[in-house]
Write a protein that holds these residues in place. Structure first.
Motif, PDB file in Angstrom:
ATOM      1  N   LYS A 210       0.826  -1.211   0.000  1.00  0.00           N
ATOM      2  CA  LYS A 210       0.000   0.000   0.000  1.00  0.00           C
ATOM      3  C   LYS A 210       0.861   1.262   0.000  1.00  0.00           C
ATOM      4  O   LYS A 210       0.533   2.249  -0.673  1.00  0.00           O
ATOM      5  CB  LYS A 210      -0.934   0.010   1.225  1.00  0.00           C
ATOM      6  CG  LYS A 210      -2.242  -0.726   1.000  1.00  0.00           C
ATOM      7  CD  LYS A 210      -3.142  -0.681   2.213  1.00  0.00           C
ATOM      8  CE  LYS A 210      -3.583   0.732   2.558  1.00  0.00           C
ATOM      9  NZ  LYS A 210      -4.464   1.327   1.531  1.00  0.00           N
ATOM     10  N   ILE A 211       1.950   1.240   0.751  1.00  0.00           N
ATOM     11  CA  ILE A 211       2.868   2.381   0.769  1.00  0.00           C
ATOM     12  C   ILE A 211       3.475   2.580  -0.614  1.00  0.00           C
ATOM     13  O   ILE A 211       3.522   3.702  -1.150  1.00  0.00           O
ATOM     14  CB  ILE A 211       3.978   2.176   1.815  1.00  0.00           C
ATOM     15  CG1 ILE A 211       3.399   2.226   3.227  1.00  0.00           C
ATOM     16  CG2 ILE A 211       5.073   3.241   1.672  1.00  0.00           C
ATOM     17  CD1 ILE A 211       4.366   1.810   4.319  1.00  0.00           C
ATOM     18  N   LYS A 212       3.939   1.484  -1.216  1.00  0.00           N
ATOM     19  CA  LYS A 212       4.536   1.562  -2.552  1.00  0.00           C
ATOM     20  C   LYS A 212       3.498   1.971  -3.585  1.00  0.00           C
ATOM     21  O   LYS A 212       3.797   2.716  -4.527  1.00  0.00           O
ATOM     22  CB  LYS A 212       5.159   0.214  -2.915  1.00  0.00           C
ATOM     23  CG  LYS A 212       5.873   0.188  -4.271  1.00  0.00           C
ATOM     24  CD  LYS A 212       6.983   1.220  -4.379  1.00  0.00           C
ATOM     25  CE  LYS A 212       8.129   0.941  -3.435  1.00  0.00           C
ATOM     26  NZ  LYS A 212       9.244   1.899  -3.612  1.00  0.00           N
ATOM     27  N   ASN A 213       2.271   1.515  -3.402  1.00  0.00           N
ATOM     28  CA  ASN A 213       1.186   1.881  -4.302  1.00  0.00           C
ATOM     29  C   ASN A 213       0.972   3.392  -4.313  1.00  0.00           C
ATOM     30  O   ASN A 213       0.808   4.011  -5.374  1.00  0.00           O
ATOM     31  CB  ASN A 213      -0.097   1.157  -3.876  1.00  0.00           C
ATOM     32  CG  ASN A 213      -1.333   1.651  -4.596  1.00  0.00           C
ATOM     33  OD1 ASN A 213      -2.085   2.481  -4.074  1.00  0.00           O
ATOM     34  ND2 ASN A 213      -1.563   1.159  -5.787  1.00  0.00           N
ATOM     35  N   HIS A 214       0.983   3.998  -3.121  1.00  0.00           N
ATOM     36  CA  HIS A 214       0.820   5.450  -3.018  1.00  0.00           C
ATOM     37  C   HIS A 214       1.965   6.172  -3.744  1.00  0.00           C
ATOM     38  O   HIS A 214       1.738   7.148  -4.468  1.00  0.00           O
ATOM     39  CB  HIS A 214       0.777   5.870  -1.552  1.00  0.00           C
ATOM     40  CG  HIS A 214       0.675   7.346  -1.349  1.00  0.00           C
ATOM     41  ND1 HIS A 214      -0.474   8.069  -1.610  1.00  0.00           N
ATOM     42  CD2 HIS A 214       1.608   8.261  -0.936  1.00  0.00           C
ATOM     43  CE1 HIS A 214      -0.261   9.353  -1.362  1.00  0.00           C
ATOM     44  NE2 HIS A 214       0.989   9.487  -0.954  1.00  0.00           N
ATOM     45  N   ILE A 217       1.430   5.892  -7.528  1.00  0.00           N
ATOM     46  CA  ILE A 217       0.358   6.785  -8.010  1.00  0.00           C
ATOM     47  C   ILE A 217       0.878   8.214  -8.144  1.00  0.00           C
ATOM     48  O   ILE A 217       0.652   8.880  -9.172  1.00  0.00           O
ATOM     49  CB  ILE A 217      -0.858   6.742  -7.064  1.00  0.00           C
ATOM     50  CG1 ILE A 217      -1.565   5.391  -7.156  1.00  0.00           C
ATOM     51  CG2 ILE A 217      -1.847   7.861  -7.396  1.00  0.00           C
ATOM     52  CD1 ILE A 217      -2.671   5.195  -6.148  1.00  0.00           C
ATOM     53  N   GLU A 218       1.579   8.697  -7.119  1.00  0.00           N
ATOM     54  CA  GLU A 218       2.105  10.069  -7.160  1.00  0.00           C
ATOM     55  C   GLU A 218       3.140  10.228  -8.269  1.00  0.00           C
ATOM     56  O   GLU A 218       3.162  11.246  -8.973  1.00  0.00           O
ATOM     57  CB  GLU A 218       2.716  10.434  -5.803  1.00  0.00           C
ATOM     58  CG  GLU A 218       1.704  10.536  -4.676  1.00  0.00           C
ATOM     59  CD  GLU A 218       0.570  11.493  -4.998  1.00  0.00           C
ATOM     60  OE1 GLU A 218       0.862  12.640  -5.408  1.00  0.00           O
ATOM     61  OE2 GLU A 218      -0.604  11.101  -4.852  1.00  0.00           O
ATOM     62  N   ALA A 219       3.998   9.222  -8.445  1.00  0.00           N
ATOM     63  CA  ALA A 219       5.030   9.286  -9.490  1.00  0.00           C
ATOM     64  C   ALA A 219       4.402   9.274 -10.882  1.00  0.00           C
ATOM     65  O   ALA A 219       4.837  10.005 -11.778  1.00  0.00           O
ATOM     66  CB  ALA A 219       6.002   8.117  -9.339  1.00  0.00           C
ATOM     67  N   LEU A 220       3.371   8.446 -11.067  1.00  0.00           N
ATOM     68  CA  LEU A 220       2.683   8.393 -12.360  1.00  0.00           C
ATOM     69  C   LEU A 220       1.974   9.711 -12.670  1.00  0.00           C
ATOM     70  O   LEU A 220       2.023  10.205 -13.799  1.00  0.00           O
ATOM     71  CB  LEU A 220       1.662   7.247 -12.357  1.00  0.00           C
ATOM     72  CG  LEU A 220       2.220   5.828 -12.494  1.00  0.00           C
ATOM     73  CD1 LEU A 220       1.144   4.798 -12.166  1.00  0.00           C
ATOM     74  CD2 LEU A 220       2.781   5.588 -13.893  1.00  0.00           C
ATOM     75  N   LYS A 221       1.328  10.291 -11.661  1.00  0.00           N
ATOM     76  CA  LYS A 221       0.644  11.569 -11.866  1.00  0.00           C
ATOM     77  C   LYS A 221       1.640  12.666 -12.227  1.00  0.00           C
ATOM     78  O   LYS A 221       1.369  13.502 -13.123  1.00  0.00           O
ATOM     79  CB  LYS A 221      -0.128  11.958 -10.601  1.00  0.00           C
ATOM     80  CG  LYS A 221      -1.396  11.147 -10.372  1.00  0.00           C
ATOM     81  CD  LYS A 221      -2.119  11.609  -9.117  1.00  0.00           C
ATOM     82  CE  LYS A 221      -3.421  10.867  -8.915  1.00  0.00           C
ATOM     83  NZ  LYS A 221      -4.119  11.307  -7.678  1.00  0.00           N
ATOM     84  N   SER A 222       2.775  12.679 -11.546  1.00  0.00           N
ATOM     85  CA  SER A 222       3.807  13.680 -11.826  1.00  0.00           C
ATOM     86  C   SER A 222       4.338  13.522 -13.247  1.00  0.00           C
ATOM     87  O   SER A 222       4.524  14.503 -13.969  1.00  0.00           O
ATOM     88  CB  SER A 222       4.949  13.538 -10.808  1.00  0.00           C
ATOM     89  OG  SER A 222       5.995  14.437 -11.098  1.00  0.00           O
ATOM     90  N   TYR A 223       4.573  12.285 -13.652  1.00  0.00           N
ATOM     91  CA  TYR A 223       5.107  12.030 -14.995  1.00  0.00           C
ATOM     92  C   TYR A 223       4.064  12.368 -16.060  1.00  0.00           C
ATOM     93  O   TYR A 223       4.400  12.897 -17.127  1.00  0.00           O
ATOM     94  CB  TYR A 223       5.532  10.567 -15.114  1.00  0.00           C
ATOM     95  CG  TYR A 223       6.279  10.255 -16.378  1.00  0.00           C
ATOM     96  CD1 TYR A 223       7.420  10.985 -16.749  1.00  0.00           C
ATOM     97  CD2 TYR A 223       5.876   9.224 -17.222  1.00  0.00           C
ATOM     98  CE1 TYR A 223       8.109  10.698 -17.909  1.00  0.00           C
ATOM     99  CE2 TYR A 223       6.564   8.923 -18.379  1.00  0.00           C
ATOM    100  CZ  TYR A 223       7.681   9.666 -18.721  1.00  0.00           C
ATOM    101  OH  TYR A 223       8.369   9.380 -19.879  1.00  0.00           O
TER     102      TYR A 223
END
Length: 229
Positions: A210-214, A217-223
């Motif tokens: 779950k931590i890695k999932n968060h 998600i943030e890294a994908l949104k930024s990219y």
């Protein structure tokens, strides 16, 4: 002399034409390269957008799994404490109707299942590395879930069959206090100690994922923001 001047003019004219043609070709190539690059960026943008949706679906899935595992852990704890004679407040704890409302827990991840082969299409190396780490952690989580499932199937179902007659008079309106005599034996206790240990491992892995999932998600949104074609 006149012929030489004419030849020089024609030569300059021809060179000029060639230069213009070359410039035109270079501009066309550059435009084509830009267009191809834009198409690639758009494809990657759409892929990242889909990965975000799948990662968010994973977040919902893992939260449900985590809640289920925590509920089971509490129940295992009650059964073990009864067997060890350390149980308290069992009057307010209802029997779920079975030793465990056992439903085989699904493993896996929507993102990994649908897009693992697409990770290589991500041009950002740092993001690609995060996705690979996510894949590795979900693999570890899956192994833990599978081990728990196997043990529940091998030991819990026979346990429910063995104690069927003893458990038959009780339902979800019964409290564990009324059933203490059933759980106060070493066989019951040893099985639920095993289940709780395996359950704890699953819980730990789900929390890590779950931590890695968060982070993913943030890294994908930024990219996705950087790609915006």
């Amino acid at each position: 002399m006149l012929n030489e001047n004419r030849f020089s003019k024609y030569l300059l004219y021809a060179i000029g034409e060639i230069v213009l043609v070359v410039i035109g070709i270079l501009i066309a190539l550059q435009a084509n390269n830009w267009n191809e690059k834009r198409k690639e960026t758009l494809l990657e943008f759409n892929l990242v957008d889909k990965m975000i949706d799948q990662s968010i679906a994973d977040s919902i899935l893992f939260t449900g799994r985590l809640n289920s595992v925590k509920s089971d852990a509490i129940l295992f704890g009650h059964y073990i404490s009864i067997g060890q004679g350390t149980a308290n407040s069992l009057e307010s704890t209802n029997y779920p109707g079975n030793l465990l409302p056992y439903i085989k827990m699904n493993d896996g991840s929507n993102l990994i299942r649908n897009h693992a082969e697409d990770f290589k299409l991500i041009n950002d190396l740092e993001l690609r590395e995060k996705l690979m780490e996510y894949s590795f952690q979900t693999t570890r989580m899956n192994a833990a879930i599978e081990l728990l499932n196997v043990n529940l199937q091998e030991y819990l179902i026979p346990l429910q069959l063995e104690y069927y007659d003893a458990l038959k008079p009780f339902d979800s309106s019964s409290s564990l206090e009324e059933m203490k005599h059933i759980f106060q034996n070493s066989k019951m206790e040893s099985r639920f100690v095993l289940f709780r240990k395996l359950n704890f491992v699953v819980l730990k892995h789900i929390e890590e994922v779950k931590i890695k999932n968060h982070e993913v998600i943030e890294a994908l949104k930024s990219y996705k923001y950087k790609l915006n074609p």
